[in-house]
Design a protein around this motif. Structure first.
Motif, PDB file in Angstrom:
ATOM      1  N   SER A  51      98.672  23.111  -7.130  1.00 47.15           N
ATOM      2  CA  SER A  51      98.093  24.300  -6.506  1.00 47.15           C
ATOM      3  C   SER A  51      97.634  25.317  -7.542  1.00 47.15           C
ATOM      4  O   SER A  51      96.752  26.146  -7.261  1.00 47.15           O
ATOM      5  CB  SER A  51      99.127  24.985  -5.601  1.00 47.15           C
ATOM      6  OG  SER A  51      99.725  24.107  -4.689  1.00 47.15           O
ATOM      7  N   ASN A 156      95.077  33.905   1.432  1.00 43.89           N
ATOM      8  CA  ASN A 156      94.490  32.757   2.124  1.00 43.89           C
ATOM      9  C   ASN A 156      93.072  33.042   2.601  1.00 43.89           C
ATOM     10  O   ASN A 156      92.254  32.124   2.697  1.00 43.89           O
ATOM     11  CB  ASN A 156      95.389  32.307   3.275  1.00 43.89           C
ATOM     12  CG  ASN A 156      96.466  31.336   2.805  1.00 43.89           C
ATOM     13  OD1 ASN A 156      96.212  30.479   1.964  1.00 43.89           O
ATOM     14  ND2 ASN A 156      97.680  31.467   3.332  1.00 43.89           N
ATOM     15  N   TYR A 175      97.369  27.626   1.784  1.00 40.56           N
ATOM     16  CA  TYR A 175      98.600  27.880   1.028  1.00 40.56           C
ATOM     17  C   TYR A 175      99.706  28.313   1.975  1.00 40.56           C
ATOM     18  O   TYR A 175      99.528  29.240   2.767  1.00 40.56           O
ATOM     19  CB  TYR A 175      98.364  28.970  -0.013  1.00 40.56           C
ATOM     20  CG  TYR A 175      97.693  28.498  -1.280  1.00 40.56           C
ATOM     21  CD1 TYR A 175      98.417  28.323  -2.453  1.00 40.56           C
ATOM     22  CD2 TYR A 175      96.316  28.233  -1.310  1.00 40.56           C
ATOM     23  CE1 TYR A 175      97.805  27.892  -3.628  1.00 40.56           C
ATOM     24  CE2 TYR A 175      95.697  27.803  -2.479  1.00 40.56           C
ATOM     25  CZ  TYR A 175      96.452  27.638  -3.631  1.00 40.56           C
ATOM     26  OH  TYR A 175      95.848  27.217  -4.786  1.00 40.56           O
ATOM     27  N   LEU A 194      99.990  24.768  -1.762  1.00 36.87           N
ATOM     28  CA  LEU A 194      98.816  24.150  -1.145  1.00 36.87           C
ATOM     29  C   LEU A 194      99.167  22.811  -0.502  1.00 36.87           C
ATOM     30  O   LEU A 194      99.885  22.001  -1.088  1.00 36.87           O
ATOM     31  CB  LEU A 194      97.728  23.944  -2.203  1.00 36.87           C
ATOM     32  CG  LEU A 194      96.384  23.392  -1.714  1.00 36.87           C
ATOM     33  CD1 LEU A 194      95.709  24.372  -0.758  1.00 36.87           C
ATOM     34  CD2 LEU A 194      95.472  23.103  -2.920  1.00 36.87           C
TER      35      LEU A 194
END
Length: 324
Positions: A51, A156, A175, A194
């Motif tokens: 992520s 987000n 996320y 993620l």
């Protein structure tokens, strides 16, 4: 490559029920794909620390839009005071902020990212900024909050507007606070939250490979992606480091591990392996990027060692297959 993948899964036994490898060339053509066991390219999983590099891409775009710079400080953006006010975005993205590297609030659902960062702000640092590297989650939490404050948008929302929507990714690619359970979106774990599949991660990773210029899209700047592949503070003390624990010499750039002998000058091979085994890497000199997909149940050095060592075994095979 196929023989190696199947042999390593067989050697691991029940601890590795399945995995997949996808390799893309510099024209974004999938030139190799193989699945072993129960894994599939469209299986959406928690990618853990993979992520980080995607979060870096979002932050590079916030910089390109003029909201932040790598030299923006927590004092300027968050009102922090004292020595912690001198922490820059560059420090945060390279995990050299001097903050304690982990805090329980980063995995606490039901609060906001702002709440968690306010808690992090009250902790005692372990070192002055730019002097110590400590791999962990707090740094990117603070970086993301700087982006939220300066843009007025949630993390987000920034991820969706910057990457997910332009790339046609569904709402479920986002996320989470607890990505394995797909729980919590108000305090997303920036460094590891993620959820995505190999097929969905590929276009995100392609943008990084192409330094933000791909298929008519512009995200971040080439200069920022060049900076990502260089170690910004070569003289730092190495504190918490999962690759050091594996006896590997890799250093760290901006949300990316640097896999070369000259990290201060820049590396063609960068990676972002995760705690559940998911390991993406790219080799710009050889002209490819690859995703080693899996979600293993264990979360320890053995998992990271398995995936990182396997990626190291695969790299010369891929280069040979591409004629490099």
């Amino acid at each position: 490559m196929t023989t190696l993948l199947e042999a390593r899964v067989a050697d691991a036994g029940t601890s590795v029920p399945g995995l997949g490898l996808a390799v893309y060339d510099s024209q974004d053509r999938k030139v190799y794909e193989h699945m072993v066991g129960d894994f599939a390219p469209d299986r959406r999983v928690a990618v853990a620390s993979a992520s980080k590099m995607i979060a870096g891409t979002v932050l590079f775009e916030v910089i390109r839009q003029g909201h932040l710079s790598l030299d923006s400080t927590t004092g300027q953006m968050l009102g922090w005071s004292g020595d912690k006010a001198n922490i820059t975005l560059r420090h945060l993205l390279s995990f050299t902020s001097g903050l304690q590297n982990e805090h329980l609030c980063t995995v606490q659902a039901g609060i906001t990212l702002a709440d968690c960062v306010a808690t992090i702000a009250s902790t005692n640092p372990v070192a002055p900024p730019g002097t110590r590297f400590d791999y962990g989650s707090t740094h990117l939490h603070v970086a993301a909050r700087m982006a939220e404050v300066t843009t007025g948008k949630s993390w987000n929302t920034l991820f969706r507007e910057t990457l997910a929507t332009p790339l046609g990714l569904p709402e479920d690619v986002t996320y989470f606070t607890r990505p394995r359970q797909a729980q919590g979106i108000t305090n997303p774990l920036i460094a590891g939250g993620l959820r995505t599949s190999m097929n969905e991660y590929a276009p995100l990773f392609a943008l990084v490979f192409h330094k933000g210029r791909q298929a008519g899209r512009e995200v971040g700047t080439p200069e920022l992606f060049d900076a990502q592949a260089r170690e910004p503070f070569p003289g730092v003390v190495i504190g918490n480091s999962p690759v050091k624990d594996l006896s590997l010499p890799f250093r760290y750039g901006l949300t990316a591990w640097l896999q070369c002998a000259t990290p201060a000058e820049g590396c063609d091979v960068i990676s972002s392996p995760g705690a559940f085994g998911w390991t993406p890497w790219m080799d710009r000199e050889a002209g490819y990027y690859a995703i080693l997909g899996m979600q293993l149940d264990r979360q320890d050095e053995g998992v990271v060692g398995f995936s990182v060592n396997l990626s190291g075994e695969l790299q010369p095979l891929i280069r040979a297959a591409l004629g490099r």
